[in-house]
Each structure stands twice: as C-alpha cells, then as structure tokens.
Design a protein around this motif. Sequence first.
Motif, PDB file in Angstrom:
ATOM      1  N   ASN A   4       0.803  -1.131   0.337  1.00 16.97           N
ATOM      2  CA  ASN A   4      -0.511   0.090  -0.315  1.00 16.97           C
ATOM      3  C   ASN A   4       0.988   1.444   0.031  1.00 16.97           C
ATOM      4  O   ASN A   4       0.435   2.227  -0.840  1.00 16.97           O
ATOM      5  N   MET A   5       1.973   1.320   0.811  1.00 18.79           N
ATOM      6  CA  MET A   5       2.827   2.794   0.979  1.00 18.79           C
ATOM      7  C   MET A   5       3.727   2.266  -0.391  1.00 18.79           C
ATOM      8  O   MET A   5       3.524   3.083  -0.915  1.00 18.79           O
ATOM      9  N   VAL A   6       3.977   1.429  -1.198  1.00 16.13           N
ATOM     10  CA  VAL A   6       4.264   1.367  -2.548  1.00 16.13           C
ATOM     11  C   VAL A   6       3.720   2.166  -3.157  1.00 16.13           C
ATOM     12  O   VAL A   6       4.010   3.075  -4.083  1.00 16.13           O
ATOM     13  N   ARG A   7       1.907   1.463  -3.445  1.00 19.56           N
ATOM     14  CA  ARG A   7       1.230   1.902  -4.854  1.00 19.56           C
ATOM     15  C   ARG A   7       0.802   3.197  -4.360  1.00 19.56           C
ATOM     16  O   ARG A   7       0.658   4.027  -5.400  1.00 19.56           O
ATOM     17  N   GLU A   8       0.816   3.816  -3.498  1.00 23.57           N
ATOM     18  CA  GLU A   8       0.683   4.953  -2.943  1.00 23.57           C
ATOM     19  C   GLU A   8       1.790   6.082  -3.267  1.00 23.57           C
ATOM     20  O   GLU A   8       1.206   7.130  -3.828  1.00 23.57           O
ATOM     21  N   ARG A   9       3.115   5.855  -2.546  1.00 28.89           N
ATOM     22  CA  ARG A   9       4.269   6.647  -3.294  1.00 28.89           C
ATOM     23  C   ARG A   9       3.850   6.209  -5.518  1.00 28.89           C
ATOM     24  O   ARG A   9       4.022   7.734  -5.270  1.00 28.89           O
ATOM     25  N   LYS A  10       3.816   5.228  -5.784  1.00 27.34           N
ATOM     26  CA  LYS A  10       3.909   5.842  -7.506  1.00 27.34           C
ATOM     27  C   LYS A  10       2.529   6.153  -7.964  1.00 27.34           C
ATOM     28  O   LYS A  10       2.554   7.008  -8.824  1.00 27.34           O
ATOM     29  N   ASN A  11       1.150   6.120  -6.813  1.00 28.28           N
ATOM     30  CA  ASN A  11       0.439   7.075  -8.019  1.00 28.28           C
ATOM     31  C   ASN A  11       1.225   8.342  -6.888  1.00 28.28           C
ATOM     32  O   ASN A  11       0.221   9.006  -8.802  1.00 28.28           O
ATOM     33  N   PHE A  12       1.855   8.815  -6.136  1.00 31.69           N
ATOM     34  CA  PHE A  12       2.105  10.337  -5.783  1.00 31.69           C
ATOM     35  C   PHE A  12       3.141  10.728  -7.150  1.00 31.69           C
ATOM     36  O   PHE A  12       3.397  11.386  -7.573  1.00 31.69           O
ATOM     37  N   ILE A  13       4.207   9.876  -7.752  1.00 34.46           N
ATOM     38  CA  ILE A  13       5.029  10.539  -8.806  1.00 34.46           C
ATOM     39  C   ILE A  13       4.305  10.448  -9.693  1.00 34.46           C
ATOM     40  O   ILE A  13       4.446  10.691 -10.253  1.00 34.46           O
ATOM     41  N   ASP A  14       3.415   8.921 -10.053  1.00 28.32           N
ATOM     42  CA  ASP A  14       2.692   9.425 -11.380  1.00 28.32           C
ATOM     43  C   ASP A  14       2.233  10.842 -11.170  1.00 28.32           C
ATOM     44  O   ASP A  14       2.045  11.479 -12.158  1.00 28.32           O
ATOM     45  N   ASP A  15       1.524   9.962 -10.483  1.00 30.79           N
ATOM     46  CA  ASP A  15       0.281  12.297 -10.421  1.00 30.79           C
ATOM     47  C   ASP A  15       1.891  13.761 -10.729  1.00 30.79           C
ATOM     48  O   ASP A  15       1.386  14.637 -11.063  1.00 30.79           O
ATOM     49  N   SER A  16       3.104  12.899  -9.901  1.00 30.48           N
ATOM     50  CA  SER A  16       3.605  14.223 -10.030  1.00 30.48           C
ATOM     51  C   SER A  16       3.920  14.966 -11.458  1.00 30.48           C
ATOM     52  O   SER A  16       4.190  15.336 -12.002  1.00 30.48           O
ATOM     53  N   LEU A  17       4.312  12.942 -12.150  1.00 31.89           N
ATOM     54  CA  LEU A  17       4.785  13.292 -13.405  1.00 31.89           C
ATOM     55  C   LEU A  17       3.896  13.430 -14.622  1.00 31.89           C
ATOM     56  O   LEU A  17       4.566  14.757 -15.513  1.00 31.89           O
TER      57      LEU A  17
END
Length: 170
Positions: free
Chosen positions: A35-48
């Motif tokens: 969940n932490m990795v998924r949330e961070r991935k979503n944040f990164i994708d959103d940032s990208l």
Amino acid sequence: MDLLMPSFGLLFWMTIVFLIVLAVLWKWGFPTITNMVRERKNFIDDSLRKAHEANERLANIQQEGESILQEAREKQAEILKEATATREAIVAKAQNQAKEEGARLLDDAKAEIDSQKQQAIREIRAQVAELSVKIAEKIMRERLSTDEKQMELIDKLLADVTVDGNNDIK
C-alpha cells in the motif's frame, strides 16, 4: 548424519513456524508495504503527469519569455529527482526490513534448534542412567542368584566391618 538430515519432527515444526510467520507477514506486513509503495507510485505518477502538463503549458506560452521556460524546466527536474529519490528510499527501506526480518527468523530458528538439541541430550543422558541402573541390577541378581553366593557376600562384608573400642562400626 543428523546435522545433514534433521529429523522429520524438527522439519515439521520448523515448517509450521515458518508458515505461521509467513502468514502473519502476508496478512499484516506485505499489504502495508505494498500500500505504501502503491500510494507513493500514485504520487509519483501524479507528479509526473503534473510535470508533463506543466511542460505542455510552457510550450503553449513560450512567447512569455525564456526565463519562465528555464524556471519550469528546473522545477520539473527537481520533481523528477525527488520522486526518484523517494522511490529508491522506499525500496531500500523495504529491502532492509526484509533482510532484518530474515535475520530475525534465522536467529529464532537457530535458538529453537539449540533448545531441541539440549532437550535431546538431556533425554539421552536420562536413558543412559536408566540403562546403567538396569544393567547393575541384572549383574547383582546374577551374582547373588544362589543362597551360597548371598551368604558368601554377607560373610565378606562382615569380615570387612571392624568394631573399635567405642562400639562404633567402621
């Protein structure tokens, strides 16, 4: 040979303990990490995605000046660098946690093996003592099987006993 091929019981209990630890990790550990990795991935994708949108807007308003374009590029690079650094930190943290957990499980298994080894040694010693007593009993019964042999032993013991002047038996 027991060190190379442990007993079935030891393997059984080690497997049960491993499965319990794996189930606990599967139930509570891995979902939290993913969940932490998924949330961070979503944040990164959103940032990208946001960075990409910023690039598109900058391309449309290029006439405003070269200074604004340069500033946006610097911000984009910073966001990408931060996102990459954060992702690497999360992955490194997850790997460290997995290594620590593996080391702890290995230490627990070693302690369990030592405990079972000590228990086995105690049981073997008890069995040896019991066998020694039984052997001594059989030897004594064999030596004292007849009345003559019993009387002979009694006479020998009485001959060895001396009485001193104070009526103390030595």
